[in-house]
Design an enzyme around this catalytic site. Structure first.
Site, PDB file in Angstrom:
ATOM      1  N   ASP A 109       0.794  -1.238   0.000  1.00 54.97           N
ATOM      2  CA  ASP A 109       0.000   0.000   0.000  1.00 54.97           C
ATOM      3  C   ASP A 109       0.827   1.290   0.000  1.00 54.97           C
ATOM      4  O   ASP A 109       0.295   2.371  -0.170  1.00 54.97           O
ATOM      5  CB  ASP A 109      -0.955  -0.007   1.204  1.00 54.97           C
ATOM      6  N   HIS A 124       6.713  -7.600  -1.403  1.00 52.93           N
ATOM      7  CA  HIS A 124       5.616  -8.140  -2.220  1.00 52.93           C
ATOM      8  C   HIS A 124       5.180  -7.186  -3.323  1.00 52.93           C
ATOM      9  O   HIS A 124       4.042  -7.261  -3.783  1.00 52.93           O
ATOM     10  CB  HIS A 124       4.427  -8.506  -1.326  1.00 52.93           C
ATOM     11  N   CYS A 135       5.289  -6.569 -23.092  1.00 52.56           N
ATOM     12  CA  CYS A 135       6.527  -5.789 -23.258  1.00 52.56           C
ATOM     13  C   CYS A 135       7.202  -5.508 -21.922  1.00 52.56           C
ATOM     14  O   CYS A 135       8.256  -4.876 -21.887  1.00 52.56           O
ATOM     15  CB  CYS A 135       6.247  -4.482 -23.998  1.00 52.56           C
ATOM     16  N   THR A 193       2.402  -8.783  11.643  1.00 51.98           N
ATOM     17  CA  THR A 193       2.395  -9.868  10.647  1.00 51.98           C
ATOM     18  C   THR A 193       2.168 -11.191  11.358  1.00 51.98           C
ATOM     19  O   THR A 193       2.655 -11.394  12.473  1.00 51.98           O
ATOM     20  CB  THR A 193       3.701  -9.902   9.822  1.00 51.98           C
ATOM     21  N   ALA A 236      -0.537  -1.890  17.097  1.00 55.76           N
ATOM     22  CA  ALA A 236       0.728  -1.266  16.685  1.00 55.76           C
ATOM     23  C   ALA A 236       0.626   0.251  16.799  1.00 55.76           C
ATOM     24  O   ALA A 236       1.607   0.923  17.134  1.00 55.76           O
ATOM     25  CB  ALA A 236       1.062  -1.670  15.254  1.00 55.76           C
TER      26      ALA A 236
HETATM   27  P1  OAD Z   1      -1.901 -11.455   8.106  1.00 53.12           P
HETATM   28  O1  OAD Z   1      -3.335 -11.095   7.871  1.00 53.12           O
HETATM   29  O2  OAD Z   1      -1.495 -12.872   7.908  1.00 53.12           O
HETATM   30  O3  OAD Z   1      -1.487 -11.051   9.592  1.00 53.12           O
HETATM   31  C1  OAD Z   1      -1.803  -9.782  10.112  1.00 53.12           C
HETATM   32  C2  OAD Z   1      -1.374  -9.778  11.561  1.00 53.12           C
HETATM   33  O4  OAD Z   1      -1.575  -8.468  12.061  1.00 53.12           O
HETATM   34  C3  OAD Z   1      -2.146 -10.747  12.466  1.00 53.12           C
HETATM   35  O5  OAD Z   1      -1.225 -11.495  13.230  1.00 53.12           O
HETATM   36  C4  OAD Z   1      -2.977  -9.811  13.368  1.00 53.12           C
HETATM   37  O6  OAD Z   1      -3.109 -10.310  14.686  1.00 53.12           O
HETATM   38  C5  OAD Z   1      -2.130  -8.568  13.366  1.00 53.12           C
HETATM   39  N1  OAD Z   1      -2.857  -7.299  13.591  1.00 53.12           N
HETATM   40  C6  OAD Z   1      -4.089  -6.943  13.159  1.00 53.12           C
HETATM   41  N2  OAD Z   1      -4.368  -5.676  13.520  1.00 53.12           N
HETATM   42  C7  OAD Z   1      -3.287  -5.218  14.206  1.00 53.12           C
HETATM   43  C8  OAD Z   1      -2.953  -3.989  14.842  1.00 53.12           C
HETATM   44  N3  OAD Z   1      -3.797  -2.930  14.842  1.00 53.12           N
HETATM   45  N4  OAD Z   1      -1.749  -3.896  15.461  1.00 53.12           N
HETATM   46  C9  OAD Z   1      -0.889  -4.954  15.489  1.00 53.12           C
HETATM   47  N5  OAD Z   1      -1.150  -6.135  14.907  1.00 53.12           N
HETATM   48  C10 OAD Z   1      -2.315  -6.269  14.268  1.00 53.12           C
HETATM   49  O7  OAD Z   1      -1.023 -10.469   7.192  1.00 53.12           O
HETATM   50  P2  OAD Z   1       0.518 -10.603   6.807  1.00 53.12           P
HETATM   51  O8  OAD Z   1       1.303 -11.238   7.871  1.00 53.12           O
HETATM   52  O9  OAD Z   1       0.933  -9.280   6.303  1.00 53.12           O
HETATM   53  O10 OAD Z   1       0.716 -12.076   0.607  1.00 53.12           O
HETATM   54  O11 OAD Z   1       0.419 -11.595   5.575  1.00 53.12           O
HETATM   55  C11 OAD Z   1       1.585 -11.883   4.858  1.00 53.12           C
HETATM   56  C12 OAD Z   1       1.234 -12.108   3.412  1.00 53.12           C
HETATM   57  O12 OAD Z   1       0.203 -13.093   3.307  1.00 53.12           O
HETATM   58  C13 OAD Z   1       0.651 -10.902   2.719  1.00 53.12           C
HETATM   59  O13 OAD Z   1       1.625 -10.028   2.209  1.00 53.12           O
HETATM   60  C14 OAD Z   1      -0.164 -11.513   1.613  1.00 53.12           C
HETATM   61  C15 OAD Z   1      -0.845 -12.588   2.433  1.00 53.12           C
HETATM   62  O14 OAD Z   1      -1.383 -13.629   1.748  1.00 53.12           O
HETATM   63  C16 OAD Z   1       0.262 -12.228  -0.659  1.00 53.12           C
HETATM   64  O15 OAD Z   1      -0.800 -11.798  -1.048  1.00 53.12           O
HETATM   65  C17 OAD Z   1       1.221 -12.957  -1.545  1.00 53.12           C
END
Ligand code: OAD
Length: 249
Positions: A109, A124, A135, A193, A236
């Site tokens: 984003d 990503h 192209c 994450t 966060a």
């Molecule tokens: P996830 O949705 O797997 O994890 C998000 C994490 O953020 C979870 O552990 C939540 O508990 C936490 N979370 C949610 N709100 C929060 C907040 N306000 N403060 C702190 N933590 C919070 O997302 P990612 O780990 O980013 O890839 O996922 C990794 C990849 O998997 C993404 O880039 C995407 C996805 O499939 C692709 O699309 C290839």
């Protein structure tokens, strides 16, 4: 929210190189959905095999293009939140002291950059970049939603979003830079994450093997919570500003 442990404050002060890995949780407070949250996550509503793989795009380019374009328009309306701002402030403070600070993000984003973070490594790719399959021309798109899906290049080729899909390699330059930043850091921070997707998931393992101090900030426990030095549970957007304020004043 948990309070900031004194030992963590001391580790932040002592760090000469901080590497931060971020995921969708960092942008959640900007109104962007995560992927794996049980009720609101994108993968709770949609099948990633139908949207986030090269085969899905081949099968149904219109659907996949439309989904990513809707996300692009949604991101255009989003603003960085307190977590993005705190990471940018932390970087400024760290660099003024002659130390390094690197953000590795799985997010597409660009809210880190909008908040002022510099040299962000996009693991990503980006929702804003669209690439021609014929192209290979890459162009940034900041306008309104595309009138047709998938959009076409000037050469007539089909364009796809410049994100990394499941089964695809990460951009080599980003991966190399990320590995260097993980190997070189003396404080590794994982924020928002689920720490499930490779190769980002292995970065923590690499840091642990090297004896690097490790911190996790997350709303919920994750697979890495029990192995990091500090696991702070909460938003966060609350924890990072408190951490940065407590060390940088
Ligand atoms: P996830 O949705 O797997 O994890 C998000 C994490 O953020 C979870 O552990 C939540 O508990 C936490 N979370 C949610 N709100 C929060 C907040 N306000 N403060 C702190 N933590 C919070 O997302 P990612 O780990 O980013 O890839 O996922 C990794 C990849 O998997 C993404 O880039 C995407 C996805 O499939 C692709 O699309 C290839």
């Amino acid at each position: 929210m948990e309070s900031i442990p004194d030992e963590l404050r001391a580790a932040v002060h002592a760090a000469r190189h901080v590497t931060v890995l971020t995921g969708a949780g960092v942008s959640a407070e900007s109104g962007l959905p995560t992927f794996r949250d049980a009720l609101t996550g994108s993968w709770a509503k949609f099948d990633p095999q139908e949207l986030a793989t090269p085969a899905a795009f081949q099968r149904n380019p219109e659907r996949v293009s439309r989904w990513y374009d809707e996300r692009r328009c949604h991101c255009a309306a989003a603003r960085p939140n307190a977590a993005h701002a705190a990471l940018a402030a932390w970087q400024t403070w760290q660099e003024r002291r002659g130390a390094r600070f690197v953000v590795l993000t799985q997010n597409v984003d660009r809210l880190h950059q909008l908040a002022g973070s510099r040299n962000v490594i996009e693991l990503h790719g980006s929702l804003w970049v669209w690439r021609c399959l014929d192209c290979n021309a890459e162009n940034e798109e900041h306008g309104p939603a595309f009138p047709i899906h998938p959009p076409r290049c000037a050469c007539g080729g089909v364009r796809r979003p410049g994100v990394v899909w499941f089964g695809e390699n990460l951009p080599l330059a980003a991966l190399t830079a990320a590995q260097e930043a993980v190997e070189a850091c003396d404080l590794f921070v994982s924020v928002g994450t689920s720490a499930l997707v490779e190769p980002a998931a292995s970065f923590l393992g690499e840091a642990l093997t090297r004896g690097t101090r490790t911190l996790e900030v997350n709303l919920e426990p994750t697979p890495i919570s029990s192995v990091v030095d500090w696991s702070l549970r909460g938003r966060a957007g609350a924890i990072l500003p408190a951490l940065v304020a407590s060390v940088a004043g």
